[in-house]
Motif scaffolding. Structure first.
Motif, short mmCIF file in Angstrom:
data_model
loop_
_atom_site.label_atom_id
_atom_site.label_comp_id
_atom_site.label_asym_id
_atom_site.label_seq_id
_atom_site.Cartn_x
_atom_site.Cartn_y
_atom_site.Cartn_z
N ARG A 174 0.83 -1.20 0.00
CA ARG A 174 0.00 0.00 0.00
C ARG A 174 0.86 1.25 0.00
N ARG A 175 0.35 2.31 -0.69
CA ARG A 175 1.09 3.56 -0.78
C ARG A 175 0.18 4.75 -0.51
N ILE A 176 0.75 5.72 0.21
CA ILE A 176 0.12 7.03 0.40
C ILE A 176 1.08 8.03 -0.24
N LEU A 177 0.56 8.89 -1.08
CA LEU A 177 1.37 9.91 -1.74
C LEU A 177 1.11 11.26 -1.10
N ALA B 23 -1.32 20.47 -10.90
CA ALA B 23 -0.92 19.88 -12.18
C ALA B 23 -0.07 18.63 -11.96
N TRP B 24 0.77 18.63 -10.94
CA TRP B 24 1.61 17.48 -10.61
C TRP B 24 0.72 16.30 -10.22
N ILE B 25 -0.30 16.56 -9.41
CA ILE B 25 -1.23 15.49 -9.02
C ILE B 25 -1.86 14.89 -10.27
N GLU B 26 -2.36 15.73 -11.15
CA GLU B 26 -3.05 15.26 -12.35
C GLU B 26 -2.13 14.49 -13.28
N SER B 27 -0.85 14.87 -13.36
CA SER B 27 0.04 14.24 -14.33
C SER B 27 0.83 13.05 -13.78
N ARG B 28 1.06 12.98 -12.46
CA ARG B 28 1.94 11.93 -11.94
C ARG B 28 1.30 10.96 -10.97
N ALA B 29 0.24 11.33 -10.32
CA ALA B 29 -0.28 10.51 -9.21
C ALA B 29 -0.70 9.11 -9.63
N ASN B 30 -1.37 8.98 -10.77
CA ASN B 30 -1.82 7.65 -11.20
C ASN B 30 -0.66 6.67 -11.36
N GLU B 31 0.42 7.11 -11.96
CA GLU B 31 1.55 6.22 -12.23
C GLU B 31 2.26 5.75 -10.95
N GLY C 134 0.76 4.74 -8.15
CA GLY C 134 0.03 3.66 -7.50
C GLY C 134 -0.41 3.93 -6.07
N ALA C 135 -0.69 5.18 -5.75
CA ALA C 135 -1.10 5.51 -4.39
C ALA C 135 -2.58 5.22 -4.18
N GLU C 136 -2.91 4.76 -2.99
CA GLU C 136 -4.32 4.54 -2.61
C GLU C 136 -4.96 5.83 -2.16
N THR C 137 -4.16 6.71 -1.61
CA THR C 137 -4.64 8.00 -1.09
C THR C 137 -3.57 9.05 -1.36
N ILE C 138 -4.03 10.28 -1.58
CA ILE C 138 -3.13 11.42 -1.74
C ILE C 138 -3.41 12.40 -0.61
N VAL C 139 -2.35 12.85 0.03
CA VAL C 139 -2.46 13.91 1.03
C VAL C 139 -1.79 15.14 0.42
N TRP C 140 -2.59 16.17 0.19
CA TRP C 140 -2.08 17.41 -0.40
C TRP C 140 -1.73 18.33 0.75
N PHE C 141 -0.45 18.51 0.95
CA PHE C 141 0.11 19.22 2.10
C PHE C 141 0.35 20.67 1.69
N LEU C 142 -0.61 21.54 1.98
CA LEU C 142 -0.54 22.95 1.61
C LEU C 142 -0.21 23.81 2.82
N ASN C 143 0.59 24.84 2.60
CA ASN C 143 0.74 25.82 3.67
C ASN C 143 -0.06 27.06 3.30
N TRP C 144 -0.44 27.81 4.31
CA TRP C 144 -1.29 28.96 4.08
C TRP C 144 -0.64 29.94 3.10
N LYS D 107 -10.56 7.67 -8.88
CA LYS D 107 -10.93 6.85 -7.73
C LYS D 107 -9.80 6.78 -6.70
N ILE D 108 -9.12 7.92 -6.54
CA ILE D 108 -8.07 8.07 -5.54
C ILE D 108 -8.47 9.24 -4.66
N PRO D 109 -8.76 9.01 -3.38
CA PRO D 109 -9.14 10.13 -2.52
C PRO D 109 -7.97 11.10 -2.33
N VAL D 110 -8.30 12.38 -2.35
CA VAL D 110 -7.32 13.44 -2.09
C VAL D 110 -7.75 14.15 -0.82
#
Length: 181
Positions: A17-20, A67-75, A77-87, A158-161
């Protein structure tokens, strides 16, 4: 920095299992050792149940991260993506691209050349040559559209963000390292 075969910071991920995690230099851990990066600490906290991938990219703003999520995340193989944003990412996005410090134009080029090689340079050149986006008519309007676009991508892929927004210590204009970070 240790860069793995996926072009991400960190050791080779183990099978399973992978979390990105996706974000900017705070997530990448520009000034941190390998064992001090947020993804490594999260993976340790999870007891090794899954691999936590470090998709942090120094200098990337809200729109480049999307754009990075859209272009690289599928390849990856992550089950979930955590988008770590700072204010600060959100604050800068509300001001329009032309308001960003010059460093943010250089960092993606350096990082891309270092990690992605010549195959990725065209993307960075397109970024460098793109006309600046005008400031939105209302603050955060473009950020809202970006979040909606990623939500739609998440549904299709079908990958939760999950978005994790952490506060910046001070506003970006007052940040002492703004010119160099």
């Amino acid at each position: 920095f240790e860069i793995n075969s996926l072009g991400l910071r960190g050791a080779e991920p183990r099978p399973g299992r992978r979390i990105l995690f996706v974000g900017d230099s705070h997530l990448f851990g520009l000034a941190a050792s390998e064992t001090e990066t947020i993804p490594v600490l999260i993976e340790e906290g999870l007891g090794g149940e899954c691999a936590v991938l470090n998709g942090g990219t120094p200098g990337y703003d809200l729109f480049q991260q999307a754009a990075w999520i859209e272009s690289r995340a599928n390849e990856l193989g992550a089950e979930t993506i955590v988008w770590f944003l700072n204010w600060g990412d959100l604050e800068r996005s509300s001001q329009g691209l032309e308001m960003r410090p010059r460093y943010f134009i250089l960092a993606p080029l350096l990082h891309s050349c270092f990690l992605r090689g010549a195959a990725r340079r065209a993307d960075v050149e397109g970024y460098l040559l793109a006309p600046p986006r005008p400031a939105p008519e209302e603050p955060y309007a473009e950020a809202d559209r970006t979040f909606a676009r990623i939500a739609a991508w998440s549904d299709r892929a079908k990958i939760p963000v999950r978005v994790f927004l952490f506060p910046s210590p001070v506003s970006w204009k007052e940040y002492p390292g703004a010119a160099t970070h």
